[in-house]
Design a protein around this motif. Structure first.
Motif, PDB file in Angstrom:
ATOM      1  N   ILE A  16     -20.436  19.524 -49.568  1.00 33.13           N
ATOM      2  CA  ILE A  16     -20.034  18.776 -48.375  1.00 33.13           C
ATOM      3  C   ILE A  16     -20.814  17.472 -48.423  1.00 33.13           C
ATOM      4  N   SER A  17     -20.117  16.363 -48.354  1.00 33.78           N
ATOM      5  CA  SER A  17     -20.806  15.068 -48.322  1.00 33.78           C
ATOM      6  C   SER A  17     -20.414  14.340 -47.045  1.00 33.78           C
ATOM      7  N   PHE A  18     -21.348  13.539 -46.542  1.00 34.50           N
ATOM      8  CA  PHE A  18     -21.103  12.804 -45.299  1.00 34.50           C
ATOM      9  C   PHE A  18     -22.137  11.695 -45.166  1.00 34.50           C
ATOM     10  N   ASP A  19     -21.849  10.766 -44.271  1.00 33.96           N
ATOM     11  CA  ASP A  19     -22.770   9.695 -43.918  1.00 33.96           C
ATOM     12  C   ASP A  19     -23.235   9.931 -42.494  1.00 33.96           C
ATOM     13  N   MET A  20     -24.439   9.458 -42.212  1.00 33.36           N
ATOM     14  CA  MET A  20     -24.981   9.627 -40.871  1.00 33.36           C
ATOM     15  C   MET A  20     -25.622   8.321 -40.427  1.00 33.36           C
ATOM     16  N   GLU A  21     -25.272   7.923 -39.211  1.00 33.55           N
ATOM     17  CA  GLU A  21     -25.846   6.740 -38.584  1.00 33.55           C
ATOM     18  C   GLU A  21     -26.413   7.196 -37.254  1.00 33.55           C
ATOM     19  N   GLY A  22     -27.739   7.233 -37.155  1.00 30.74           N
ATOM     20  CA  GLY A  22     -28.371   7.831 -35.977  1.00 30.74           C
ATOM     21  C   GLY A  22     -28.048   9.305 -35.974  1.00 30.74           C
ATOM     22  N   ASP A  23     -27.418   9.775 -34.887  1.00 28.61           N
ATOM     23  CA  ASP A  23     -26.999  11.185 -34.834  1.00 28.61           C
ATOM     24  C   ASP A  23     -25.488  11.331 -34.978  1.00 28.61           C
ATOM     25  N   LYS A  24     -24.803  10.253 -35.387  1.00 26.72           N
ATOM     26  CA  LYS A  24     -23.338  10.287 -35.546  1.00 26.72           C
ATOM     27  C   LYS A  24     -22.958  10.471 -37.005  1.00 26.72           C
ATOM     28  N   VAL A  25     -21.930  11.282 -37.215  1.00 26.19           N
ATOM     29  CA  VAL A  25     -21.493  11.671 -38.555  1.00 26.19           C
ATOM     30  C   VAL A  25     -20.190  10.950 -38.906  1.00 26.19           C
ATOM     31  N   VAL A  28     -16.903  12.522 -43.633  1.00 23.74           N
ATOM     32  CA  VAL A  28     -17.096  13.888 -44.126  1.00 23.74           C
ATOM     33  C   VAL A  28     -16.060  14.188 -45.196  1.00 23.74           C
ATOM     34  N   ALA A  29     -16.519  14.777 -46.299  1.00 24.18           N
ATOM     35  CA  ALA A  29     -15.618  15.182 -47.377  1.00 24.18           C
ATOM     36  C   ALA A  29     -16.111  16.503 -47.955  1.00 24.18           C
ATOM     37  N   PHE A  30     -15.175  17.405 -48.193  1.00 24.36           N
ATOM     38  CA  PHE A  30     -15.462  18.695 -48.805  1.00 24.36           C
ATOM     39  C   PHE A  30     -14.929  18.672 -50.229  1.00 24.36           C
ATOM     40  N   GLN A  31     -15.701  19.185 -51.156  1.00 23.25           N
ATOM     41  CA  GLN A  31     -15.230  19.320 -52.537  1.00 23.25           C
ATOM     42  C   GLN A  31     -14.907  20.795 -52.759  1.00 23.25           C
ATOM     43  N   GLY A  32     -13.611  21.091 -52.943  1.00 21.53           N
ATOM     44  CA  GLY A  32     -13.153  22.469 -53.079  1.00 21.53           C
ATOM     45  C   GLY A  32     -12.756  23.031 -51.725  1.00 21.53           C
ATOM     46  N   GLY A  33     -12.273  24.257 -51.730  1.00 32.19           N
ATOM     47  CA  GLY A  33     -11.873  24.906 -50.480  1.00 32.19           C
ATOM     48  C   GLY A  33     -10.427  24.639 -50.110  1.00 32.19           C
ATOM     49  N   CYS A  34     -10.076  24.964 -48.899  1.00 30.18           N
ATOM     50  CA  CYS A  34      -8.708  24.815 -48.374  1.00 30.18           C
ATOM     51  C   CYS A  34      -8.470  23.365 -47.972  1.00 30.18           C
ATOM     52  N   ASN A  35      -7.892  22.603 -48.861  1.00 32.81           N
ATOM     53  CA  ASN A  35      -7.789  21.159 -48.721  1.00 32.81           C
ATOM     54  C   ASN A  35      -7.228  20.701 -47.375  1.00 32.81           C
ATOM     55  N   SER A  61     -17.104  32.355 -38.107  1.00 39.12           N
ATOM     56  CA  SER A  61     -17.104  33.150 -39.334  1.00 39.12           C
ATOM     57  C   SER A  61     -15.702  33.183 -39.929  1.00 39.12           C
ATOM     58  N   CYS A  62     -15.632  33.236 -41.253  1.00 37.88           N
ATOM     59  CA  CYS A  62     -14.356  33.290 -41.955  1.00 37.88           C
ATOM     60  C   CYS A  62     -14.341  34.513 -42.864  1.00 37.88           C
ATOM     61  N   GLY A  63     -13.364  35.349 -42.736  1.00 34.45           N
ATOM     62  CA  GLY A  63     -13.187  36.479 -43.639  1.00 34.45           C
ATOM     63  C   GLY A  63     -14.366  37.447 -43.661  1.00 34.45           C
ATOM     64  N   GLY A  64     -15.058  37.582 -42.542  1.00 34.62           N
ATOM     65  CA  GLY A  64     -16.175  38.506 -42.456  1.00 34.62           C
ATOM     66  C   GLY A  64     -17.408  38.073 -43.236  1.00 34.62           C
ATOM     67  N   LYS A  65     -17.481  36.800 -43.614  1.00 30.14           N
ATOM     68  CA  LYS A  65     -18.595  36.291 -44.416  1.00 30.14           C
ATOM     69  C   LYS A  65     -19.840  35.981 -43.587  1.00 30.14           C
ATOM     70  N   GLY A  66     -19.691  35.908 -42.272  1.00 28.58           N
ATOM     71  CA  GLY A  66     -20.815  35.520 -41.430  1.00 28.58           C
ATOM     72  C   GLY A  66     -21.013  34.020 -41.357  1.00 28.58           C
ATOM     73  N   THR A  67     -20.159  33.280 -42.037  1.00 28.05           N
ATOM     74  CA  THR A  67     -20.186  31.817 -42.004  1.00 28.05           C
ATOM     75  C   THR A  67     -18.783  31.315 -42.315  1.00 28.05           C
ATOM     76  N   SER A  68     -18.603  30.016 -42.272  1.00 27.95           N
ATOM     77  CA  SER A  68     -17.321  29.386 -42.580  1.00 27.95           C
ATOM     78  C   SER A  68     -17.597  27.960 -43.032  1.00 27.95           C
ATOM     79  N   CYS A  69     -16.578  27.274 -43.465  1.00 26.39           N
ATOM     80  CA  CYS A  69     -16.739  25.875 -43.866  1.00 26.39           C
ATOM     81  C   CYS A  69     -17.240  25.032 -42.687  1.00 26.39           C
ATOM     82  N   SER A  70     -16.674  25.260 -41.515  1.00 29.89           N
ATOM     83  CA  SER A  70     -17.098  24.480 -40.349  1.00 29.89           C
ATOM     84  C   SER A  70     -18.519  24.846 -39.918  1.00 29.89           C
ATOM     85  N   ASP A  71     -18.889  26.117 -40.013  1.00 34.02           N
ATOM     86  CA  ASP A  71     -20.258  26.545 -39.715  1.00 34.02           C
ATOM     87  C   ASP A  71     -21.232  25.907 -40.702  1.00 34.02           C
TER      88      ASP A  71
END
Length: 86
Positions: A16-25, A28-35, A61-71
């Motif tokens: 996951i790549s992103f830029d941050m200015e202060g506390d604003k994001v 955002v770009a994800f490499q791989g996953g559900c495009n 959570s996604c698929g019982g993993k306890g996490t997800s892409c958004s998490d």
């Protein structure tokens, strides 16, 4: 604006790549996953604060993993924000 790359754990995307200015994001770009879904998340969070992203996505959570892409995004932006403050 500062750029960050994060290696997520327990999900399909390799990075996951992103830029941050202060506390604003931005840029955002994800490499791989559900495009289509990840493009949507990236657009939705554009300009949001770390706190807003955590409020919407932390603990999903996604698929019982306890996490997800958004998490993992919520984790990544919090870590980056804390790193910037240090």
């Amino acid at each position: 604006m500062q750029h960050f790359d994060y290696k997520p754990r327990g999900v399909c995307p390799m990075r996951i790549s992103f830029d941050m200015e202060g506390d604003k994001v931005h840029n955002v770009a994800f490499q791989g996953g559900c495009n289509g879904n990840l493009q949507a998340i990236s657009r939705v969070v554009e300009g949001m604060t770390v706190e807003q992203i955590e409020g919407y996505f932390k603990g999903i959570s996604c698929g019982g993993k306890g996490t997800s892409c958004s998490d993992q995004l919520a984790t990544a932006v919090r870590m980056a924000y804390e790193q910037k403050k240090a």
